[in-house]
Design a protein around this motif. Structure first.
Motif, mmCIF file in Angstrom:
data_model
loop_
_atom_site.group_PDB
_atom_site.id
_atom_site.type_symbol
_atom_site.label_atom_id
_atom_site.label_comp_id
_atom_site.label_asym_id
_atom_site.label_seq_id
_atom_site.Cartn_x
_atom_site.Cartn_y
_atom_site.Cartn_z
ATOM 1 N N ALA A 3 0.818 -1.209 0.000
ATOM 2 C CA ALA A 3 0.000 0.000 0.000
ATOM 3 C C ALA A 3 0.850 1.256 0.000
ATOM 4 N N ARG A 47 3.130 0.990 -3.734
ATOM 5 C CA ARG A 47 2.441 1.150 -5.014
ATOM 6 C C ARG A 47 2.320 2.613 -5.463
ATOM 7 N N GLU A 78 -5.103 3.875 -1.618
ATOM 8 C CA GLU A 78 -4.767 2.615 -2.284
ATOM 9 C C GLU A 78 -5.565 1.464 -1.678
ATOM 10 N N LEU A 79 -5.631 1.428 -0.357
ATOM 11 C CA LEU A 79 -6.349 0.353 0.326
ATOM 12 C C LEU A 79 -7.852 0.423 0.044
ATOM 13 N N ARG A 80 -8.401 1.632 -0.012
ATOM 14 C CA ARG A 80 -9.836 1.777 -0.304
ATOM 15 C C ARG A 80 -10.156 1.255 -1.706
ATOM 16 N N HIS A 81 -9.327 1.635 -2.669
ATOM 17 C CA HIS A 81 -9.572 1.175 -4.037
ATOM 18 C C HIS A 81 -9.387 -0.340 -4.156
ATOM 19 N N ARG A 82 -8.424 -0.868 -3.412
ATOM 20 C CA ARG A 82 -8.207 -2.313 -3.454
ATOM 21 C C ARG A 82 -9.424 -3.037 -2.894
ATOM 22 N N ALA A 83 -9.971 -2.520 -1.800
ATOM 23 C CA ALA A 83 -11.151 -3.147 -1.182
ATOM 24 C C ALA A 83 -12.356 -3.113 -2.121
ATOM 25 N N GLY A 88 -12.077 -3.062 -5.392
ATOM 26 C CA GLY A 88 -11.720 -3.679 -6.660
ATOM 27 C C GLY A 88 -11.558 -2.677 -7.785
ATOM 28 N N THR A 89 -11.212 -1.436 -7.434
ATOM 29 C CA THR A 89 -11.094 -0.368 -8.446
ATOM 30 C C THR A 89 -9.666 0.172 -8.545
ATOM 31 N N SER A 90 -8.685 -0.639 -8.199
ATOM 32 C CA SER A 90 -7.295 -0.169 -8.232
ATOM 33 C C SER A 90 -6.872 0.274 -9.631
ATOM 34 N N ASP A 144 -4.242 3.482 -11.715
ATOM 35 C CA ASP A 144 -3.278 3.324 -12.810
ATOM 36 C C ASP A 144 -3.689 4.159 -14.020
#
Length: 297
Positions: A141, A144, A261-266, A268-270, A274
């Protein structure tokens, strides 16, 4: 025969941090310099100055902690005054470690520096570099967001190197990045073996262009690697201070970026992060093209 002048611009990487010799640093650029000289033919007659072959005059203007504004405003004028034949410009990592990071500003500065060197007729050397978060081994996190910034800088360097006809080294990839023997104790700078790897790879590229006509640098270290205790002592004293001075103003922002980063990962919108970074790079390069067209008009 006029000496060939090689001038190196950049930050601690080019200054040579990680490759100590005596009371100072040597580094990849100094290792490369000797290989830019012509190897005299056996039995060759001395030139007008009494020497045989071509001498290289090497000037290292790189300063630890430098960012793209430092290269543009301080190092570039000094380099141009030396009328160099070969110029290396490797910069950008420290920009990514600042809360003021702006890829559009970085691109504009690099474009100006590259153009000035190319207009002088010098051979321009550039390189893309690994991201500092990865080499430091930071948690994902935290790593990245730094990786995204370095990838943005690398994309700009790739595009501008092509635009200005630079000799470009892809140093952001390859087995050397994960080989611990290539890196110094701080994990941010190459050790002697890593600096030699950069010098060897640059020499190979320049030899293809008939710019490097002397012997290639040896890939094997000249000095024994620092002991583990010596490395830990350096890291606990000078090394820790070095990292802290460059990252202090970034830390609050980096924690915010990590949380994002962690919010988007949770969710599924990482991929959106990018895409946002890619769009910023495209906008930065498009702005340069628009400025160039306006200048021509």
């Amino acid at each position: 025969m006029r000496p060939r002048r090689f001038v190196a611009l950049g930050d601690s990487l080019t200054e040579g941090v990680g490759d100590p010799v005596g009371d100072g640093w040597r580094g990849w650029a100094a290792l490369l310099a000797d290989g830019l000289a012509a190897t005299p033919d056996e039995g060759a007659a001395p030139g007008p100055d009494g020497g045989i072959g071509r001498v290289v005059v090497f000037t290292n203007l790189a300063v630890s902690g430098a960012q793209t504004p430092d290269v543009l405003e301080r190092q570039l004028p000094a380099a141009l005054a030396l009328s160099p034949d070969v110029v290396s410009v490797i910069i950008g990592v420290n920009d990514t470690l600042r809360c003021t990071f702006d890829i559009r500003a970085v691109a504009a500065r690099l474009d100006t520096v590259y153009a000035a060197c190319a207009d002088l007729g010098a051979v321009l050397l550039t390189a893309c570099l690994p991201d500092p978060g990865g080499t430091l081994g930071l948690p994902g996190a935290l790593a990245r967001p730094l990786a995204r910034r370095q990838q943005a800088v690398n994309a700009v360097v790739h595009a501008l190197s092509d635009r200005h006809g630079a000799v470009h080294l892809h140093a952001s990839e390859g087995a050397w990045i994960t080989d611990r023997a290539m890196w110094s104790a701080d994990r941010l700078h190459p050790g002697e073996r890593g600096h030699r790897q950069l010098a060897v790879r640059f020499h190979a590229l320049l030899a293809r262009e008939s710019v490097a006509t002397g012997p290639a640098p040896s890939p094997e270290p000249e000095f024994p690697a620092p002991t583990r205790s010596a490395s830990l002592w350096w890291l606990a004293t000078a090394g820790t201070g070095w990292v802290a001075r460059r990252c202090t103003d970034l830390l609050p922002q980096l924690l915010t970026l990590a949380a994002d980063e962690l919010r988007h990962r949770a969710r599924g919108t990482s991929a959106r992060l990018d895409l946002r970074a890619s769009a910023a790079v495209s906008a930065a390069l498009t702005a340069l093209t628009a400025t160039e067209r306006a200048d021509v008009a």
